[in-house]
Design an enzyme around this catalytic site. Structure first.
Site, PDB file in Angstrom:
ATOM      1  N   GLY A   1     -22.573 -20.088  -7.109  1.00  0.00           N
ATOM      2  CA  GLY A   1     -23.170 -19.490  -8.315  1.00  0.00           C
ATOM      3  C   GLY A   1     -24.332 -20.282  -8.878  1.00  0.00           C
ATOM      4  O   GLY A   1     -24.675 -20.137 -10.048  1.00  0.00           O
TER       5      GLY A   1
ATOM      6  N   GLU B   1     -40.698 -14.835  -6.797  1.00  0.00           N
ATOM      7  CA  GLU B   1     -39.361 -14.564  -7.358  1.00  0.00           C
ATOM      8  C   GLU B   1     -39.307 -13.141  -7.895  1.00  0.00           C
ATOM      9  O   GLU B   1     -40.234 -12.706  -8.585  1.00  0.00           O
ATOM     10  CB  GLU B   1     -39.104 -15.578  -8.481  1.00  0.00           C
ATOM     11  CG  GLU B   1     -37.667 -15.993  -8.594  1.00  0.00           C
ATOM     12  CD  GLU B   1     -37.207 -16.801  -7.386  1.00  0.00           C
ATOM     13  OE1 GLU B   1     -36.659 -16.204  -6.437  1.00  0.00           O
ATOM     14  OE2 GLU B   1     -37.404 -18.027  -7.399  1.00  0.00           O
TER      15      GLU B   1
ATOM     16  N   TYR C   1     -29.501  -8.526 -13.216  1.00  0.00           N
ATOM     17  CA  TYR C   1     -30.270  -8.462 -11.971  1.00  0.00           C
ATOM     18  C   TYR C   1     -30.548  -7.018 -11.541  1.00  0.00           C
ATOM     19  O   TYR C   1     -31.698  -6.648 -11.269  1.00  0.00           O
ATOM     20  CB  TYR C   1     -29.523  -9.203 -10.856  1.00  0.00           C
ATOM     21  CG  TYR C   1     -30.277  -9.239  -9.547  1.00  0.00           C
ATOM     22  CD1 TYR C   1     -31.183 -10.251  -9.269  1.00  0.00           C
ATOM     23  CD2 TYR C   1     -30.104  -8.238  -8.600  1.00  0.00           C
ATOM     24  CE1 TYR C   1     -31.887 -10.276  -8.079  1.00  0.00           C
ATOM     25  CE2 TYR C   1     -30.804  -8.254  -7.401  1.00  0.00           C
ATOM     26  CZ  TYR C   1     -31.690  -9.273  -7.148  1.00  0.00           C
ATOM     27  OH  TYR C   1     -32.389  -9.288  -5.971  1.00  0.00           O
TER      28      TYR C   1
ATOM     29  N   SER D   1      -9.979 -22.296   2.576  1.00  0.00           N
ATOM     30  CA  SER D   1     -11.217 -22.926   2.119  1.00  0.00           C
ATOM     31  C   SER D   1     -10.845 -23.733   0.885  1.00  0.00           C
ATOM     32  O   SER D   1      -9.891 -23.378   0.188  1.00  0.00           O
ATOM     33  CB  SER D   1     -12.267 -21.869   1.778  1.00  0.00           C
ATOM     34  OG  SER D   1     -12.477 -21.822   0.403  1.00  0.00           O
TER      35      SER D   1
ATOM     36  N   ASP E   1     -32.841 -14.022   0.706  1.00  0.00           N
ATOM     37  CA  ASP E   1     -31.832 -15.065   0.916  1.00  0.00           C
ATOM     38  C   ASP E   1     -31.253 -14.981   2.324  1.00  0.00           C
ATOM     39  O   ASP E   1     -31.037 -15.988   3.004  1.00  0.00           O
ATOM     40  CB  ASP E   1     -30.693 -14.920  -0.094  1.00  0.00           C
ATOM     41  CG  ASP E   1     -31.190 -14.918  -1.528  1.00  0.00           C
ATOM     42  OD1 ASP E   1     -32.359 -15.272  -1.745  1.00  0.00           O
ATOM     43  OD2 ASP E   1     -30.409 -14.559  -2.421  1.00  0.00           O
TER      44      ASP E   1
ATOM     45  N   SER F   1     -23.585 -16.985  -1.321  1.00  0.00           N
ATOM     46  CA  SER F   1     -22.976 -15.750  -0.816  1.00  0.00           C
ATOM     47  C   SER F   1     -23.738 -15.223   0.399  1.00  0.00           C
ATOM     48  O   SER F   1     -23.120 -14.747   1.359  1.00  0.00           O
ATOM     49  CB  SER F   1     -22.851 -14.692  -1.911  1.00  0.00           C
ATOM     50  OG  SER F   1     -24.105 -14.364  -2.418  1.00  0.00           O
TER      51      SER F   1
ATOM     52  N   GLU G   1     -24.134  -6.841   0.788  1.00  0.00           N
ATOM     53  CA  GLU G   1     -24.349  -7.248  -0.606  1.00  0.00           C
ATOM     54  C   GLU G   1     -24.704  -6.015  -1.464  1.00  0.00           C
ATOM     55  O   GLU G   1     -24.176  -5.826  -2.557  1.00  0.00           O
ATOM     56  CB  GLU G   1     -25.484  -8.276  -0.635  1.00  0.00           C
ATOM     57  CG  GLU G   1     -25.574  -9.129  -1.861  1.00  0.00           C
ATOM     58  CD  GLU G   1     -24.559 -10.274  -1.907  1.00  0.00           C
ATOM     59  OE1 GLU G   1     -23.639 -10.169  -2.722  1.00  0.00           O
ATOM     60  OE2 GLU G   1     -24.695 -11.243  -1.139  1.00  0.00           O
TER      61      GLU G   1
ATOM     62  N   THR H   1     -39.630 -10.556  -6.256  1.00  0.00           N
ATOM     63  CA  THR H   1     -40.639  -9.740  -5.574  1.00  0.00           C
ATOM     64  C   THR H   1     -40.059  -9.077  -4.323  1.00  0.00           C
ATOM     65  O   THR H   1     -40.576  -8.065  -3.874  1.00  0.00           O
ATOM     66  CB  THR H   1     -41.843 -10.598  -5.144  1.00  0.00           C
ATOM     67  OG1 THR H   1     -41.334 -11.764  -4.493  1.00  0.00           O
ATOM     68  CG2 THR H   1     -42.688 -11.026  -6.316  1.00  0.00           C
TER      69      THR H   1
HETATM   70  C1  GLA Z   1     -31.489 -13.354  -5.694  1.00  0.00           C
HETATM   71  C2  GLA Z   1     -31.526 -12.221  -4.683  1.00  0.00           C
HETATM   72  C3  GLA Z   1     -32.844 -12.225  -3.915  1.00  0.00           C
HETATM   73  C4  GLA Z   1     -34.043 -12.280  -4.848  1.00  0.00           C
HETATM   74  C5  GLA Z   1     -33.865 -13.382  -5.890  1.00  0.00           C
HETATM   75  C6  GLA Z   1     -34.950 -13.353  -6.933  1.00  0.00           C
HETATM   76  O1  GLA Z   1     -31.464 -14.577  -5.037  1.00  0.00           O
HETATM   77  O2  GLA Z   1     -30.459 -12.325  -3.774  1.00  0.00           O
HETATM   78  O3  GLA Z   1     -32.900 -11.091  -3.078  1.00  0.00           O
HETATM   79  O4  GLA Z   1     -34.286 -11.039  -5.442  1.00  0.00           O
HETATM   80  O5  GLA Z   1     -32.610 -13.286  -6.557  1.00  0.00           O
HETATM   81  O6  GLA Z   1     -36.174 -13.634  -6.344  1.00  0.00           O
END
Ligand code: GLA
Length: 405
Positions: free
Chosen positions: A140, A44, A239, A78, A190, A146, A178, A46
């Protein structure tokens, strides 16, 4: 603290999309595309440090049932959003880009991603469609709704433009949207999980080169999503700040990205990190130790060593809570509730943090007992109602063609 939020309809997204298409536009869609959400087992914060991650695509997805039109307009509905009536010309370089926000920004930007970055896109091709978007991924909740929306729309635009669809390239386009347009400086985990997932497998991804090794999920281990019922807003969260802190730590250590410290000896790391303040030392300690845990987790899953799996999950959670500081009271409470429930192997927050979901790995025969006990203990501790369910490793984005263009 009780959290009231509107109930989303998350049932059978494909059925809902096709029925709503018929009601709204008449007849059948040409095509149904889908892209899944994900949970991250470990690794996470990383990915944007060129590190290691271990997500799996899940059986919850965004579905779009659509019919191509011969212009540059998107008309879509939607369940959860206002109707979309979007002129793509400003997004694909044929006019001024309109001020867009919310899901029109995602859909318009996906069109711009395909038109700018697909090697065979021809400028004169029209990209319009009418359709319905339905989802079984709560919004969320840290399950990557997303990324799934961007990957699904990328898949659709590529189909409408008659282009080859290559999942890794699509994941990179979705990440660029993004980062550059929505403004969240995410890594690529993701988008890769959503585009490249494989049923029954987690994806061991090395974000230094985006290489993927598929790791079979042991059939006796159930993956349970623990939704705290709290939500975070990624754009306005810390973030991006964590990304900047990691870059600052890397620069102070004389490397381009923190992953490069994996090649340093413990003595070398001690000597370079001595230059950092306490906060940056803790951020760096999380990233280095999390990469290490991710490697160990792949080995533990392959060997079916559930004791090791469990301790790696709790170490990861503690590191995210104390060193990286991205957990929340609700996430800590649900992880604690899960850790003393019957059948538990291990639990941790998943995704960006600051709210949303944790996950637990649980012995398959004790799933129901585990879920009931966790929901009860969490409610007792927080007065919040958790939504807890099993998910399975699923395939990545796909397309079903009902009517050839
Ligand atoms: C979100 C981001 C990912 C990643 C995670 C944390 O999901 O979209 O790229 O950085 O947080 O691991």
């Amino acid at each position: 603290m009780k959290v009231d939020r509107p109930q989303e309809d998350l049932s059978d997204p494909e059925g809902r999309a096709i029925r709503a298409f018929h009601d709204r536009f008449g007849g059948q869609p040409d095509v149904v595309v889908q892209a899944p959400g994900r949970v991250n087992l470990i690794g996470e914060h990383t990915d944007y440090n060129a590190g290691l991650v271990l997500p799996m695509a899940i059986d919850r997805r965004i579905v779009i049932a659509a019919r191509a039109t011969d212009d540059d307009q998107v008309k879509a509905t939607s369940g959860g959003h206002d109707d979309l009536d979007l002129d793509l010309r400003g997004f694909v370089g044929r006019g001024r880009r309109p001020a867009a926000s919310g899901w029109e920004l995602y859909v318009g930007s996906a069109a711009s991603g395909v038109s700018n970055h697909h090697p065979s896109f021809r400028q004169e091709t029209s990209l319009g469609w009418e359709g319905v978007v339905a989802s079984s991924i709560p919004t969320g909740a840290s399950l990557s709704s997303s990324a799934a929306l961007l990957v699904a729309t990328d898949r659709l635009f590529a189909h409408i433009a008659g282009l080859q669809w290559e999942p890794v390239a699509a994941a990179k386009r979705a990440q660029r949207v993004e980062n550059d347009i929505v403004g969240v400086k995410t890594g690529i985990m993701d988008q890769l999980a959503s585009a490249c997932g494989r049923a029954g497998h987690a994806l061991s991804i090395d974000c230094a080169d985006n290489s993927i090794t598929y790791v079979p999920m042991p059939s006796n281990i159930a993956v349970i999503v623990l939704d705290t019922g709290t939500r975070r807003e990624l754009t306005s969260s810390d973030y991006n700040l964590r990304g900047q802190e990691c870059q600052a730590a890397a620069a102070a250590c004389g490397v381009a990205v923190l992953r490069q410290l994996d090649d340093f000896s413990p003595d070398e790391i001690e000597s370079v990190t001595a230059r950092l303040d306490d906060t940056l030392q803790r951020r760096l300690r999380h990233v280095i130790s999390e990469n290490h845990r991710t490697r160990l987790m792949v080995a533990a899953l392959e060997m079916g060593d559930t004791t090791r799996v469990g301790s790696l999950l709790s170490e990861s959670h503690a590191s995210l809570r104390d060193d990286f500081e991205v957990s929340s009271r609700a996430l800590n409470a649900i992880v604690e509730a899960a850790e003393s429930a019957p059948g538990i192997i291990g639990a941790r927050m998943t995704g960006a943090g600051f709210g949303g979901c944790a996950l637990a790995l649980v012995h398959q025969q004790q799933v129901q007992e585990f879920m009931d006990t966790t929901v009860e203990a969490y409610e007792l501790a927080t007065n919040n109602l958790a939504s807890v369910y099993e998910c399975r490793a699923a395939d990545g984005a796909g397309i079903r063609i009902l009517n050839q263009l």
